[in-house]
Design a protein around this motif. Sequence first.
Motif, short mmCIF file in Angstrom:
data_model
loop_
_atom_site.label_atom_id
_atom_site.label_comp_id
_atom_site.label_asym_id
_atom_site.label_seq_id
_atom_site.Cartn_x
_atom_site.Cartn_y
_atom_site.Cartn_z
N ARG A 47 62.22 -4.95 10.27
CA ARG A 47 62.51 -6.38 10.36
C ARG A 47 63.77 -6.63 11.17
O ARG A 47 64.60 -5.74 11.31
N THR A 48 63.90 -7.84 11.65
CA THR A 48 65.12 -8.24 12.35
C THR A 48 66.22 -8.47 11.32
O THR A 48 65.96 -8.62 10.13
N ALA A 49 67.45 -8.55 11.81
CA ALA A 49 68.55 -9.09 11.02
C ALA A 49 68.41 -10.61 11.04
O ALA A 49 67.63 -11.17 11.82
N TRP A 50 69.16 -11.28 10.20
CA TRP A 50 69.24 -12.74 10.28
C TRP A 50 69.74 -13.08 11.68
O TRP A 50 70.64 -12.41 12.20
N HIS A 51 69.18 -14.10 12.29
CA HIS A 51 69.63 -14.52 13.60
C HIS A 51 69.16 -15.95 13.87
O HIS A 51 68.35 -16.49 13.12
N SER A 52 69.67 -16.52 14.95
CA SER A 52 69.21 -17.84 15.40
C SER A 52 69.19 -17.84 16.92
O SER A 52 69.84 -17.02 17.57
N HIS A 53 68.42 -18.78 17.46
CA HIS A 53 68.33 -18.97 18.91
C HIS A 53 68.77 -20.39 19.21
O HIS A 53 68.28 -21.33 18.60
N SER A 54 69.65 -20.55 20.18
CA SER A 54 70.17 -21.88 20.49
C SER A 54 69.09 -22.83 21.01
O SER A 54 69.22 -24.04 20.88
N LEU A 55 68.00 -22.28 21.55
CA LEU A 55 66.91 -23.12 22.05
C LEU A 55 65.62 -22.94 21.27
O LEU A 55 64.56 -23.41 21.69
N GLY A 56 65.66 -22.24 20.13
CA GLY A 56 64.47 -22.03 19.31
C GLY A 56 63.66 -20.82 19.76
O GLY A 56 63.96 -20.17 20.77
N GLN A 57 62.63 -20.49 18.97
CA GLN A 57 61.77 -19.35 19.25
C GLN A 57 60.39 -19.61 18.66
O GLN A 57 60.27 -20.23 17.60
N THR A 58 59.35 -19.12 19.34
CA THR A 58 57.98 -19.21 18.84
C THR A 58 57.40 -17.80 18.78
O THR A 58 57.58 -17.01 19.71
N LEU A 59 56.73 -17.50 17.66
CA LEU A 59 56.08 -16.21 17.46
C LEU A 59 54.58 -16.42 17.32
O LEU A 59 54.15 -17.30 16.55
N TYR A 60 53.79 -15.63 18.04
CA TYR A 60 52.34 -15.61 17.90
C TYR A 60 51.99 -14.27 17.28
O TYR A 60 52.26 -13.21 17.87
N ILE A 61 51.43 -14.28 16.07
CA ILE A 61 51.12 -13.03 15.37
C ILE A 61 49.82 -12.46 15.95
O ILE A 61 48.78 -13.12 15.95
N VAL A 62 49.90 -11.23 16.44
CA VAL A 62 48.78 -10.58 17.11
C VAL A 62 48.03 -9.65 16.17
O VAL A 62 46.79 -9.64 16.14
N GLU A 63 48.76 -8.88 15.37
CA GLU A 63 48.14 -7.86 14.52
C GLU A 63 49.00 -7.62 13.29
O GLU A 63 50.23 -7.71 13.35
N GLY A 64 48.36 -7.30 12.17
CA GLY A 64 49.08 -6.98 10.95
C GLY A 64 49.51 -8.23 10.20
O GLY A 64 49.00 -9.33 10.44
N ILE A 65 50.44 -8.05 9.29
CA ILE A 65 50.98 -9.16 8.51
C ILE A 65 52.46 -9.26 8.80
O ILE A 65 53.21 -8.29 8.65
#
Length: 135
Positions: A47-65
């Motif tokens: 997993r990632t560490a806690w973080h933020s993006h100044s312009l946001g982020q979008t994730l598309y889940i491809v495989e797994g959970i």
Amino acid sequence: MELLKQPPTMRLPAEWFTGDAYADVIYRGEAPSRMRANMVRFTPGARTAWHSHSLGQTLYIVEGIALVQSRGGDIIEAHPGDVIHTPPGEEHWHGAAPDQFMIHLALWETDDATWLEHVSDVDYHGPRVSTRTRP
């Protein structure tokens, strides 16, 4: 039209990730474009560490959970085909469930990501809400 040469797969840094995660750069826009797209593969429990993006982020889940959480929110269990958006400045983390690999396509604009502390095992193993049952 241009066929883009893809750089080799890179292991993502331990300062920002717990466990093993790897990224393939799909697109890194050149100015004036700010578009970024990476295919990211997480080993079980990574997993990632806690973080933020100044312009946001979008994730598309491809495989797994995928497990995704905003600071103070529920842990969301996301499935292939789900799209998760975190708005600008929202602290969050994302990664694989403990028992299987996970792949997501990460989309964002060039920004200043702020990396924070690692997600504790206690927080990671907290209760989940599935996108399959969430209203």
